[in-house]
Design a protein around this motif. Structure first.
Motif, PDB file in Angstrom:
ATOM      1  N   HIS A   1     -57.618 -10.212 -77.026  1.00  0.00           N
ATOM      2  CA  HIS A   1     -59.083 -10.212 -77.082  1.00  0.00           C
ATOM      3  C   HIS A   1     -59.677  -8.838 -76.748  1.00  0.00           C
ATOM      4  CE1 HIS A   1     -63.080 -12.047 -76.471  1.00  0.00           C
ATOM      5  NE2 HIS A   1     -63.176 -11.261 -75.410  1.00  0.00           N
TER       6      HIS A   1
ATOM      7  N   HIS B   1     -62.255  -5.971 -78.594  1.00  0.00           N
ATOM      8  CA  HIS B   1     -63.437  -5.276 -78.053  1.00  0.00           C
ATOM      9  C   HIS B   1     -63.284  -3.756 -78.186  1.00  0.00           C
ATOM     10  CE1 HIS B   1     -66.072  -8.290 -76.446  1.00  0.00           C
ATOM     11  NE2 HIS B   1     -65.147  -8.846 -75.689  1.00  0.00           N
TER      12      HIS B   1
ATOM     13  N   SER C   1     -68.389  -6.655 -69.937  1.00  0.00           N
ATOM     14  CA  SER C   1     -68.864  -7.934 -70.459  1.00  0.00           C
ATOM     15  C   SER C   1     -68.910  -8.936 -69.317  1.00  0.00           C
ATOM     16  CB  SER C   1     -67.894  -8.417 -71.533  1.00  0.00           C
ATOM     17  OG  SER C   1     -66.647  -8.709 -70.938  1.00  0.00           O
TER      18      SER C   1
ATOM     19  N   HIS D   1     -65.010  -9.051 -68.227  1.00  0.00           N
ATOM     20  CA  HIS D   1     -64.252  -7.854 -67.834  1.00  0.00           C
ATOM     21  C   HIS D   1     -65.176  -6.662 -67.660  1.00  0.00           C
ATOM     22  CE1 HIS D   1     -61.454 -10.277 -70.237  1.00  0.00           C
ATOM     23  NE2 HIS D   1     -62.399 -10.234 -71.147  1.00  0.00           N
TER      24      HIS D   1
ATOM     25  N   ASP E   1     -68.777 -11.558 -77.675  1.00  0.00           N
ATOM     26  CA  ASP E   1     -67.529 -12.073 -78.248  1.00  0.00           C
ATOM     27  C   ASP E   1     -67.755 -12.473 -79.705  1.00  0.00           C
ATOM     28  OD1 ASP E   1     -66.265 -11.615 -75.936  1.00  0.00           O
ATOM     29  OD2 ASP E   1     -66.100 -13.707 -75.314  1.00  0.00           O
TER      30      ASP E   1
HETATM   31 ZN    ZN Z   1     -64.982 -10.609 -74.565  1.00  0.00          ZN
END
Ligand code: ZN
Length: 433
Positions: free
Chosen positions: A136, A140, A167, A170, A379
């Protein structure tokens, strides 16, 4: 890589050269969004074209946060339906299937991830197309390679580059040396910035599904003269008219002395509001405005303060700082992505307050800032497709059907997980038809 692709160009019997072109279906469900996207990759060396994306988000406002079991149920209920509608719209059938299926494998909530991964495995088997389980965060990080609507002339960042990923899940500064060689320079030692902003906004009584965004709007609506007054009020102690204390978290090291780990910390922001609430149960509108303003200012100030410490630690060894190790040598691109990166005040402060000149000896105008489009900062499945394409073309690997979702998957261990399979030439050539 592109030389290889160019060599592999096939000729039709009549001698017309085919342009390499393939389509990618990508799925993302690591948290509370079910997303599906279709990308078209046709020109070597150019970013893929985004054909479309569908996205639905779990409404967790009433729960006061995302409950993993509710998110799992949501994806199970909604995702197949969403993908079905998407496939109907784009006529994706076994006869006209996309050439590659990409899906987020981790990190994230296990239930949420597994709902997407199972669906992706089904599509991959049903259409007989390879599957790539994507990290993931790599998604990003690679959004910066896509064209940006507000920076249309900007070329993609060149390795090595720095990416500030911030985000709800994170907050980290990553040095990208190649597609698979990443080093986390700063990580959070508690909450993520987005999570902290959401929790602070909730504590101030703001409502909505994207509370961090609501907080930004709330601050933007404060009249300029009031903002200017707030900016002059010192909160390093409680000795101010609002009795609100909020200082930069973590201590600034002495010159030449750097901590082994440079870290972010975002719990003190929430604690500061809670402490004030304990003493003063009801917040007036002005108090709320003041707190919201200071939370943003000090939080973004903290991020910049830590990044500037990293610049000193890893900048050029000019003799000014004893331990500068030169790790950031050659960095000329700075990417800011993730949901919090959409905050215009953070963008402004990054541009004005990061000390490129003194520590990296790069004039500000020679450092290129990349701010991926807003729809790519939250996302999304587009970034998963982009990362999958990079993995395919650079590494020629795919995922086995035995892969499990991964809750915690360090970005610097991209290839160190099980389930990667080398693609043979025939399978690779079949995708790039
Ligand atoms: Zn994310």
């Amino acid at each position: 890589m592109w030389a290889l692709l160019a060599r592999r160009r096939t000729l039709k019997p009549n001698g017309i050269q085919l342009v390499r072109r393939y389509r990618v279906l990508s799925l993302e469900s690591s948290c509370d969004d079910s997303c599906v996207a279709l990308l078209d990759k046709h020109l070597p060396g150019k970013p893929p074209r985004i054909i479309d994306q569908f996205k639905v988000t779990l409404d967790s406002a009433k729960d006061g946060g995302i409950i993993p079991t509710s998110a799992h149920e949501f994806h199970q209920q909604e995702f197949a339906n969403l993908v079905h509608k998407f496939c109907q719209k784009h006529n994706l059938t076994p006869e006209s299937a996309p050439d590659l299926i990409c899906c987020t494998r981790g990190p994230g909530m296990i239930g949420s991830l597994s709902a997407g991964l199972q669906l992706a495995k089904g599509l991959s088997i049903g259409w007989n197309k390879p599957l790539i389980g994507v990290h993931h965060m790599l998604g990003h990080l690679l959004t910066a390679t896509l064209p940006k609507s507000k920076q249309p002339d900007l070329l993609p960042p060149k390795y090595p580059f720095l990416s500030l990923l911030c985000s709800g899940g994170h907050t980290m500064l990553v040095l990208l040396k190649s597609l698979t060689d990443h080093e986390i320079i700063i990580d959070t030692n508690d909450l993520a910035a987005g999570d902290s902003l959401d929790k602070c906004a909730r504590e101030l009584g703001l409502k909505g599904n994207m509370l961090g965004k609501e907080l930004e709007r709330f601050v933007n609506e404060i009249p300029e003269d009031l903002k200017s007054k707030f900016s002059k009020i010192n909160t390093t102690t409680r000795d101010n008219e609002f009795q609100f204390q909020l200082k930069l978290p973590l201590r600034t090291p002495k010159i030449g002395k750097f901590p082994d780990n440079v870290e972010f910390s975002f719990t003190p922001f929430l604690s500061s509001i809670k402490q004030l609430r304990e003493r003063n149960h009801e917040f007036s509108k002005t108090t709320k405005q003041f707190i919201a303003y200071k939370i943003q200012e000090v939080m973004f100030g903290h991020m910049i303060d830590r990044i500037n410490i990293a610049f000193k630690k890893h900048g050029l060894d000019t003799g000014k700082y004893e331990f500068a190790d030169g790790k950031f040598n050659g960095v000329k691109d700075f990417v800011c992505s993730g949901g919090v990166a959409a905050n215009s005040r953070l963008r402004e402060k990054l541009f004005t307050d990061l000390s490129f000149e003194t520590n990296l000896l790069i004039e500000k105008q020679d450092m290129t800032f990349h701010f991926p489009d807003l729809q790519l900062c939250t996302d999304n499945a587009i970034m998963i497709g982009v990362a999958g394409i990079e993995i395919l073309e650079s590494l020629k690997i795919k995922s086995s059907y035995k892969v499990l979702p991964i809750r915690k998957w360090p970005i610097n261990e991209l290839l160190e997980v099980d389930g990667w399979l080398k693609m043979d030439d025939e399978e690779f050539a079949k995708i790039l038809h």
